[in-house]
Enzyme design. Structure first.
Site, mmCIF file in Angstrom:
data_model
loop_
_atom_site.group_PDB
_atom_site.id
_atom_site.type_symbol
_atom_site.label_atom_id
_atom_site.label_comp_id
_atom_site.label_asym_id
_atom_site.label_seq_id
_atom_site.Cartn_x
_atom_site.Cartn_y
_atom_site.Cartn_z
ATOM 1 N N ASP A 102 0.888 -1.263 -0.005
ATOM 2 C CA ASP A 102 -0.077 0.028 0.059
ATOM 3 C C ASP A 102 1.001 1.272 -0.150
ATOM 4 O OD1 ASP A 102 -2.385 1.813 1.010
ATOM 5 O OD2 ASP A 102 -3.212 -0.164 1.014
ATOM 6 N N HIS B 293 -3.658 6.200 3.610
ATOM 7 C CA HIS B 293 -4.297 5.081 3.180
ATOM 8 C C HIS B 293 -3.783 3.737 4.044
ATOM 9 C CE1 HIS B 293 -5.757 1.972 0.244
ATOM 10 N NE2 HIS B 293 -6.959 2.732 0.393
ATOM 11 N N ASN C 229 -13.905 0.263 -7.096
ATOM 12 C CA ASN C 229 -14.715 1.231 -6.695
ATOM 13 C C ASN C 229 -15.641 1.948 -7.594
ATOM 14 O OD1 ASN C 229 -14.018 0.656 -4.146
ATOM 15 N ND2 ASN C 229 -12.700 2.461 -3.926
ATOM 16 N N SER D 139 -11.205 -0.781 -0.455
ATOM 17 C CA SER D 139 -10.038 -0.676 0.118
ATOM 18 C C SER D 139 -10.088 -0.991 1.797
ATOM 19 C CB SER D 139 -9.349 0.614 0.092
ATOM 20 O OG SER D 139 -8.502 0.818 -0.974
#
Length: 525
Positions: A157, A196, A287, A348
């Site tokens: 990530d 994130h 998404n 996520s």
């Protein structure tokens, strides 16, 4: 070969072609990163894959690189090189290079170094409660186990604040590696802009029962492979290197809350490498609300996770289609830099909730990658959505830790699949490139949940695996439903809920080189 006297596979054909065997070459297994590589997207790079047995990766590729380009990065385990063109180079020039280089002996593929982004949709400021761990019943599972530090989740990530008060107990003392800046510290460069990875880490394994902040799904060890920059974007090569690194660190689960870029051989090879080395990739479905999932979730090696809200309805943004599981992904409260908390939404978030449940499951049961995958699906909760929206159902921690996997696909002993599966191995050999063996697998179960076909061949050759289902037509490089074509001879194809109307058709094909191989079939009830 299995002790079972009934052989469930048979050799359909056995054809030999003449030709010289490929030359052997050693693989160093070490990724070489060029100091000073810029983080984030690398739109001017082409990734070139080199078959095993065809010599040094950089030397092989360099001889075909035009004068205005250069090799800027290599990965010897995944056997690819990144070739950088000047920003002034036209798309046609790059396309011409791809076309030309793929015609050279030993070059397996060439493709753009595509860009991947986080699968996050930011929402309102922090709420005062959590619902995710309750919805998947992790709190009920904690009566059985709070987790085990011997189980490791790798978060591929952005960087993560590994010293966050709610994460530091679960992050390992060596918290990870920064594949963006090429150093050993994955801490966010600009914490306020890079939230994130910290949020994802907390969704999976914010410390449970520590009197601080929020709770993840269980107390599983965390490591962070930083592969995305401050803007949440990253290149195929950085992410593939991070996946390989995570597998080499002994990660049991690799969380990939990212997507985009479509299919690439480099990423396919990376997730295959992970599975072959005992790590399960769990990935965000995406998404954009479409009816197909993004890559890397779409690779057969990965579990694709859709997002649902607190009412167990599919999130409006969640992609769906060939998903494996659903999990909470709307307004999920978790950790962010610096020492704070916020609610984010996205697949996520659903992905690390699933990864956390997977970690909690491994704290209770000893399972292989295929067994863990099957067990999570077998114990999922049907929340009333169609299978293209929830897969096998919403992941459920309580069911996963309290249901004995040996009663339905998987067992405590990783070397013995248990009563819920059958496994057999056949050995063979290929004499040269273009040589191949074809097999049929005759089904043991009327409605198996999964079939895994694994090929283990010589280190100095490049053997590929092709599979057809629901047909009597032999699989081949030009006719297949599934394939695994890494630059070496370690291949794996996983098919969930396979079509058993005809025997499974399997082709072992030599792209280059020769030698002996083992082909293993594992069928799960």
């Amino acid at each position: 070969m299995s002790d079972d006297s009934t052989q469930r596979f048979n050799r359909r054909t056995f054809l030999k072609a003449t030709g010289a065997a490929g030359a052997a070459a050693a693989m160093s297994g070490v990724a070489a990163a060029t100091p000073g590589r810029e983080p984030g997207p690398k739109k001017d790079e082409i990734l070139v894959g080199v078959s095993a047995g065809k010599g040094d990766v950089e030397a092989k590729v360099s001889q075909h690189v035009p004068g205005n380009a250069e090799v800027v990065h290599t990965n010897d385990n995944l056997r690819y090189a990144a070739v950088k063109f000047p920003s002034s180079a036209s798309d046609k020039a790059k396309a011409n290079f791809i076309d030309a280089v793929t015609k050279k002996d030993g070059i397996k593929y060439a493709e753009p170094n595509k860009t991947h982004t986080t699968q996050l949709s930011p929402n309102d400021p922090r709420a005062s409660d959590q619902y995710a761990f309750k919805q998947v019943q992790s709190d009920d599972a904690w009566d059985t186990t709070l987790g085990d530090s011997s189980v490791t989740i790798a978060v591929v990530d952005t960087g993560a604040q590994y010293d966050h008060p709610d994460l530091q107990a679960n992050y390992k003392s060596n918290p990870g590696y920064d594949h963006v800046d090429n150093d050993s510290d994955p801490y966010p460069d600009v914490p306020s802009d890079e939230q994130h990875g910290t949020h994802v880490s907390g969704c999976a394994a914010a410390t449970v029962d520590n009197g601080t902040g929020v709770a993840g799904q269980g107390n599983t060890s965390l490591i962070n492979g930083r592969a995305l920059d401050e803007n949440g974007s990253g290149s195929t090569s950085d992410i593939a290197d991070a996946v390989e690194w995570a597998a080499d660190q002994g990660a049991d689960i690799i969380n990939m809350s990212l997507g985009g870029g479509g299919y690439t051989s480099t990423m396919k090879n990376a997730v295959s490498y992970a599975v072959n080395n005992g790590a399960l990739p769990i990935c965000a479905a995406g998404n954009n609300g479409s009816s197909s999932v993004s890559y890397p979730a779409a690779y057969s090696e990965c579990m694709a996770i859709s997002a649902v809200d607190s009412n167990e309805n599919l999130a409006s943004f969640s992609q769906y289609g060939d998903v494996d599981l659903a999990a909470p992904g709307v307004d999920v409260l978790s950790t962010i830099p610096t020492d704070s908390y916020a609610k984010f939404s996205g697949t996520s978030m659903a992905t690390p909730v699933t990864s956390g449940v997977a970690g909690l499951t491994l704290a209770k049961w000893s399972l292989t990658v295929s067994e863990l995958r099957s067990h999570l699906k077998n114990t999922a909760k049907d929340i009333g959505l169609s299978s293209d929206k929830q897969g096998a159902g919403q992941v459920n921690a309580y069911n996963a830790v309290t249901t004995d996997p040996s009663n339905g696909g998987g067992g405590d002993d990783p070397t013995d699949p248990g009563d819920g599966s059958t496994t057999e191995t056949v050995s063979g050999s290929l004499s040269s490139s273009y040589d191949y063996d074809d097999y049929e697998w005759n089904w043991e179960y009327s409605s198996p949940s999964q079939i895994v076909v694994e090929l283990s061949g010589p280190s100095d050759a490049d053997f590929d695996l092709y599979v057809n289902e629901g047909t009597t037509t032999a699989a081949s490089p030009s006719n297949y439903d599934y394939r695994s074509i890494s630059t070496d001879s370690q291949e794996s194809v996983t098919i969930d809920n396979p079509d058993t109307s005809t025997p499974l058709q399997v082709d072992v094909d030599s792209y280059s080189g020769s030698g002996s191989y083992d082909l293993t079939f594992t069928e799960y009830q």
